[in-house]
Design a protein around this motif. Structure first.
Motif, PDB file in Angstrom:
ATOM      1  N   ILE A 288      25.397 -18.942  -3.244  1.00 30.40           N
ATOM      2  CA  ILE A 288      26.042 -18.579  -1.787  1.00 30.40           C
ATOM      3  C   ILE A 288      26.968 -17.625  -1.979  1.00 30.40           C
ATOM      4  O   ILE A 288      26.532 -16.584  -1.503  1.00 30.40           O
ATOM      5  CB  ILE A 288      26.438 -19.800  -0.727  1.00 30.40           C
ATOM      6  N   ASN A 345      29.598 -27.162   5.617  1.00 26.44           N
ATOM      7  CA  ASN A 345      29.207 -26.588   4.853  1.00 26.44           C
ATOM      8  C   ASN A 345      28.413 -25.548   5.214  1.00 26.44           C
ATOM      9  O   ASN A 345      27.452 -24.069   4.937  1.00 26.44           O
ATOM     10  CB  ASN A 345      27.756 -27.321   4.238  1.00 26.44           C
ATOM     11  N   ALA A 346      26.655 -25.463   6.450  1.00 26.17           N
ATOM     12  CA  ALA A 346      26.304 -24.914   7.102  1.00 26.17           C
ATOM     13  C   ALA A 346      27.164 -23.775   7.257  1.00 26.17           C
ATOM     14  O   ALA A 346      26.728 -22.056   7.788  1.00 26.17           O
ATOM     15  CB  ALA A 346      25.374 -25.223   8.366  1.00 26.17           C
ATOM     16  N   ILE A 347      28.135 -24.101   7.840  1.00 25.30           N
ATOM     17  CA  ILE A 347      28.449 -22.115   8.822  1.00 25.30           C
ATOM     18  C   ILE A 347      29.044 -22.092   7.830  1.00 25.30           C
ATOM     19  O   ILE A 347      29.637 -21.023   7.435  1.00 25.30           O
ATOM     20  CB  ILE A 347      30.003 -22.791   9.329  1.00 25.30           C
ATOM     21  N   ILE A 349      27.836 -21.236   5.132  1.00 24.61           N
ATOM     22  CA  ILE A 349      26.695 -20.831   3.872  1.00 24.61           C
ATOM     23  C   ILE A 349      26.164 -19.903   4.558  1.00 24.61           C
ATOM     24  O   ILE A 349      25.766 -18.296   4.630  1.00 24.61           O
ATOM     25  CB  ILE A 349      25.440 -22.191   4.216  1.00 24.61           C
ATOM     26  N   SER A 350      26.300 -19.316   6.215  1.00 23.99           N
ATOM     27  CA  SER A 350      25.790 -18.901   7.552  1.00 23.99           C
ATOM     28  C   SER A 350      26.744 -17.382   7.296  1.00 23.99           C
ATOM     29  O   SER A 350      26.308 -16.166   8.075  1.00 23.99           O
ATOM     30  CB  SER A 350      25.840 -19.548   9.049  1.00 23.99           C
ATOM     31  N   LEU A 351      27.905 -17.253   6.962  1.00 20.10           N
ATOM     32  CA  LEU A 351      29.090 -16.762   7.191  1.00 20.10           C
ATOM     33  C   LEU A 351      28.859 -15.548   6.620  1.00 20.10           C
ATOM     34  O   LEU A 351      28.595 -14.125   6.626  1.00 20.10           O
ATOM     35  CB  LEU A 351      30.298 -16.761   6.511  1.00 20.10           C
ATOM     36  N   PHE A 353      25.924 -14.017   6.008  1.00 16.64           N
ATOM     37  CA  PHE A 353      24.394 -13.995   6.557  1.00 16.64           C
ATOM     38  C   PHE A 353      24.965 -13.116   8.397  1.00 16.64           C
ATOM     39  O   PHE A 353      24.837 -11.693   8.772  1.00 16.64           O
ATOM     40  CB  PHE A 353      23.605 -14.003   6.955  1.00 16.64           C
ATOM     41  N   ILE A 354      25.535 -13.315   8.154  1.00 15.91           N
ATOM     42  CA  ILE A 354      26.989 -12.716   9.635  1.00 15.91           C
ATOM     43  C   ILE A 354      27.680 -11.749   9.058  1.00 15.91           C
ATOM     44  O   ILE A 354      27.466 -10.635  10.280  1.00 15.91           O
ATOM     45  CB  ILE A 354      27.132 -14.268  10.256  1.00 15.91           C
TER      46      ILE A 354
END
Length: 374
Positions: A288, A345-347, A349-351, A353-354
């Motif tokens: 990540i 953890n999903a939040i 991981i998405s940062l 990409f955002i």
């Protein structure tokens, strides 16, 4: 002509990036290699083990330096091109800024993939090989273990002391305590000790001394005029157990599979069934964190959005550097927020990409709908 221009700008960015990456990594490696001298001085390992262990840590240093080197080199190159009016060549040949941004965004994705390969395969393998060399090596630089007027307990179960060492390399008034168990031990006193080379191995030869043996609460002693004290097959206090950073990415995924999917819960090395946080953190670091590299390149590309003739250019230049370094710090520190909760953890991981979508949409909106204000 356009291909030549792109090739020139890309080569300048990559050449400066490689030089910065190797230069900074080499400096850090030198300082780290000095610290690794303890492997020889205090731990009694030979120079081959020290050199191999030091070199095998170089890929890890490169992976840590790469984000900073990437952002700094690309930003510096864009600033240099703007200062020398070379970016005007792109605009005079009809190239849009969005096309340049897309080109370098694609290059950043390739660098990101290389970083993932380094972190997922090269670094764990090099760390595992380095640790295995320590596990398989012998403590054979024994002269460094005996320091005059200092107790040395580097080797497990062994304490060595010498009052002095003369110019001939002879140790005077040696004290050696060797523990086999909590209750069994051996203490040796000698007036003199000398290291001798026999069959390519160093042997400590003691002269004029006495040995006390304690076994099952029974003490025996004997005097000697000359005695060989073997130091082979002894381990130091250096941690040689395989760490999670040294395990393959496949092993880490298999650990998660064993925790959440497999019906047969198998005990795996460094795989805690009740607390897989360390596995999450290691996978986050390998898979990540590299996603922030395209984001760093997008941040540096903001430097081509404003001409140096613009009064705000200097302030914007420093602001972009501050944002880039803040993003590097954030990407590294975000690992500390990894927990056992998949939602949290999903939040994290998405940062990346955002952030990438936000920055790219900013470019797209400004260059397509607000072009007259640029």
């Amino acid at each position: 002509m356009k291909k030549i221009i792109y090739r020139k700008l890309l080569s300048d960015c990559l050449i400066f990036f490689c030089l910065a990456l190797l230069g900074i990594s080499a400096i850090i490696w030198v300082f780290q290699a000095v610290n690794f001298l303890d492997i020889i001085i205090d731990d009694g390992r030979n120079y081959n083990v020290y050199l191999s262990y030091s070199l095998l840590n170089f890929p890890k240093i490169i992976s840590r330096v790469l984000p900073f080197a990437l952002f700094f080199s690309f930003s510096y190159t864009f600033i240099k091109y703007e200062a020398q009016n070379e970016l005007i060549i792109f605009w005079n040949h009809g190239e849009s800024k969005l096309t340049v941004i897309n080109f370098f965004f694609f290059i950043s994705i390739l660098i990101m993939l290389i970083q993932i390969l380094i972190l997922s395969f090269l670094v764990p393998k090099s760390q595992e090989i380095a640790r295995s060399k320590l596990r398989s090596s012998d403590v054979d630089y024994f002269e460094g273990l005996i320091k005059p007027k200092k107790f040395n307990d580097t080797i497990k179960g062994l304490t060595i002391y010498s009052q002095e060492k003369n110019i001939d390399g002879e140790f005077k008034n040696i004290y050696i305590k060797k523990n086999s168990t909590d209750k069994n031990f051996q203490i040796t006193f000698a007036k003199k000790g000398v290291f001798e080379l026999r069959n390519n191995k160093k042997i400590l030869v003691l002269y004029d001394g006495r040995t006390l043996n304690s076994r099952n609460n029974k003490i025996t002693n004997f005097d000697f005029s000359k005695s060989d004290f073997g130091l082979s097959n002894m381990n130091s206090h250096l941690v040689i157990q395989q760490k999670i950073q040294e395990q393959s990415t496949y092993s880490l995924f298999y650990c998660l599979y064993n925790i959440y999917i497999s019906e047969k819960k198998i005990r795996l090395l460094n795989c805690e069934l009740a607390n897989p946080t360390n596995v999450y953190k290691e996978l986050f670091k390998r898979l990540i964190n590299p996603l922030y590299l395209p984001l760093l390149v997008l941040i540096s590309l903001h430097l081509i959005m404003t001409s140096k003739e613009n009064p705000v250019y200097i302030k914007k230049k420093y602001f972009i550097f501050a944002v880039g370094f803040a993003m590097i710090i954030f990407s590294e520190s975000s690992i500390g927020y990894i927990t056992n909760k998949l939602i949290n953890n999903a939040i994290l991981i998405s940062l990346p990409f955002i952030f990438i979508v936000i920055f790219y949409l900013y470019f797209f909106y400004r260059l397509n709908f607000n072009d007259k204000k640029i």
